[in-house]
Design a protein around this motif. Structure first.
Motif, mmCIF file in Angstrom:
data_model
loop_
_atom_site.group_PDB
_atom_site.id
_atom_site.type_symbol
_atom_site.label_atom_id
_atom_site.label_comp_id
_atom_site.label_asym_id
_atom_site.label_seq_id
_atom_site.Cartn_x
_atom_site.Cartn_y
_atom_site.Cartn_z
ATOM 1 N N TRP A 113 -13.304 12.895 32.746
ATOM 2 C CA TRP A 113 -14.713 13.309 32.801
ATOM 3 C C TRP A 113 -15.177 13.794 31.437
ATOM 4 N N ALA A 114 -14.311 14.484 30.712
ATOM 5 C CA ALA A 114 -14.683 14.956 29.368
ATOM 6 C C ALA A 114 -14.962 13.774 28.450
ATOM 7 N N ALA A 118 -18.392 12.359 29.309
ATOM 8 C CA ALA A 118 -19.530 13.270 29.149
ATOM 9 C C ALA A 118 -20.428 12.851 27.991
ATOM 10 N N MET A 176 -22.504 17.835 26.771
ATOM 11 C CA MET A 176 -22.079 18.164 28.127
ATOM 12 C C MET A 176 -20.558 18.104 28.178
ATOM 13 N N ASP A 177 -19.942 19.094 28.820
ATOM 14 C CA ASP A 177 -18.484 19.051 28.920
ATOM 15 C C ASP A 177 -18.059 18.378 30.229
ATOM 16 N N GLY A 178 -16.766 18.112 30.321
ATOM 17 C CA GLY A 178 -16.234 17.405 31.481
ATOM 18 C C GLY A 178 -16.448 18.140 32.784
ATOM 19 N N ARG A 188 -18.995 19.915 33.690
ATOM 20 C CA ARG A 188 -20.357 19.669 34.180
ATOM 21 C C ARG A 188 -20.479 18.275 34.773
ATOM 22 N N VAL A 189 -19.786 17.290 34.192
ATOM 23 C CA VAL A 189 -19.780 15.944 34.763
ATOM 24 C C VAL A 189 -19.162 16.005 36.153
#
Length: 193
Positions: free
Chosen positions: A32-33, A36, A40-42, A44-45
């Protein structure tokens, strides 16, 4: 108070994020990071995927173990399509083999992620979550349940074997890009009567 299982709500997104992190040994949050957008960091995804109304990671597929309001762990599970679909082109390469393994068990209830919080282990959380998954599978007339575990996670595989799951298939699972040794992904299945 007894240990209870309840359906997840959008407010459970942080706990489900933690469950996914623990169950994947940090691999999914790292992906996810990488996904992103700038700024935005992972996390938040992941939280946005969990808070969504649809999708594999959606809170709607989540179940929470708790006792007297204390969250103890969780699970994300759902019925697989009865007709397998081709692997989507946006699936990260590391998960293509896992996607192909799930195609071997169409219509089964799939336990995508499951974990007890570290401070709540050895209290029956895993057993209770597995029982809930079986109830969900029976309710939806699934022919069985399926999950995938890394061969290197021998303790988890042993728990699943004790719960009646048997190995159906395996494939290479190379996590070296995430700081882990290459292993194999094991498809474990429990057929229902």
């Amino acid at each position: 108070m007894p240990l209870m299982i309840r359906k997840a709500t959008p407010n459970d997104a942080p706990l489900l994020l933690r469950v996914i992190d623990m169950a994947s040994d940090g691999v999914v949050p790292k992906l996810w990071a990488e996904m992103a957008p700038p700024g935005m960091d992972g996390s938040r995804v992941g939280l946005s995927l969990i808070a969504a109304e649809n999708g594999d990671f959606s809170y709607r597929n989540g179940f929470i173990a708790e006792s007297d309001g204390l969250e103890m762990g969780g699970q994300i599970g759902y019925a697989l399509p009865t007709t397998p679909k081709p692997v989507r082109p946006d699936v990260p390469e590391v998960f293509v083999g896992i996607e192909k393994l799930t195609q071997l068990v169409p219509g089964h209830w799939y336990i995508n992620f499951m974990a007890a919080l570290p401070e709540c282990r050895k209290q029956g959380v895993g057993a209770k979550l597995l029982n809930e998954a079986e109830e969900q599978a029976r309710y939806r007339s699934c022919p069985g349940l399926a999950l995938i575990v890394a061969a290197s996670n021998e303790s988890a595989a042993t728990v699943y074997r004790r719960a009646g799951y048997t190995e159906r298939a395996r494939c290479p699972f190379d996590l070296s890009d995430f700081g882990a040794e290459p292993t194999e992904a094991l498809l474990m299945v429990k057929e229902l009567d």
